[in-house]
Motif scaffolding. Structure first.
Motif: not given
Length: 197
Positions: A38-65
């Motif tokens: 849901g957060l990916r579809q809203s644009g809050f989350l961007g592409e996945p990042l590699s972080v040990r033991g956690e799910r991490a994401f770049a900021i998405g296109p809707g982050f600032l809105s």
């Protein structure tokens, strides 16, 4: 101390801070996969990042809105090669409500009489091993779980967290539309607070 490193291998003294979102009821855990989708579809989350033991994401296109930024010199660094950068982490779900605090966290206050709970840091290890322990107010003698004390948006309990990294405390505020989105994708209410490592 010089050389103190955070979980990402960077000097912890330079940590700007993080905005943390968690369910209003610290016992509730939404389906994390549905939440992330849901957060990916809203644009809050961007592409996945590699972080040990956690799910991490770049900021998405809707982050600032979805977040309102206040301040005269707001800087959102999204360049991963520039050292510290803004991104979103979703740590593993905890089996019980756990406390997230930082160097900015102050004594929580009793919600009944507003008395501060001095010495709370000495209780943190006890709360971690006794997740249902109550805390007696030194002033009014009311006993309540530690998550029902007023942490003044400087700490809080939860089992699941959405952490927006490299945001100065109070600088970013979730919009009403963002809270509505969180409720829509999770079916539960949310709250936020800020900490600095």
């Amino acid at each position: 101390m010089p050389g103190d490193l955070d979980t990402h291998g960077q000097d912890a003294r330079l940590h700007t801070g993080r905005l943390i979102l968690t369910p209003a009821d610290p016992h509730r855990v939404p389906d994390v996969d549905l939440l992330i989708e849901g957060l990916r579809q809203s644009g809050f989350l961007g592409e996945p990042l590699s972080v040990r033991g956690e799910r991490a994401f770049a900021i998405g296109p809707g982050f600032l809105s979805l977040l309102t930024f206040a301040g005269c010199a707001v800087q959102i660094r999204d360049n991963r090669n520039a050292g510290r950068f803004s991104h979103i982490r979703v740590p593993p779900v905890s089996p019980y409500p756990r406390l997230m605090v930082g160097r900015n966290t102050r004594s929580p206050r009793c919600v009944g009489c507003r008395a501060p709970l001095s010495g709370w840091r000495e209780l943190v290890d006890h709360w971690a091993t006794h997740p249902h322990a109550g805390v007696r107010c030194p002033s009014c003698a009311e006993t309540r779980p530690p998550w029902l004390w007023d942490w003044k948006q400087q700490g809080g309990f939860g089992r699941v967290f959405v952490c927006v990294e490299e945001v100065f405390p109070g600088e970013a505020v979730p919009t009403p539309a963002f809270f509505e989105q969180l409720i829509r994708v999770s079916g539960i209410g949310w709250r936020h607070f800020y900490i600095q490592d």
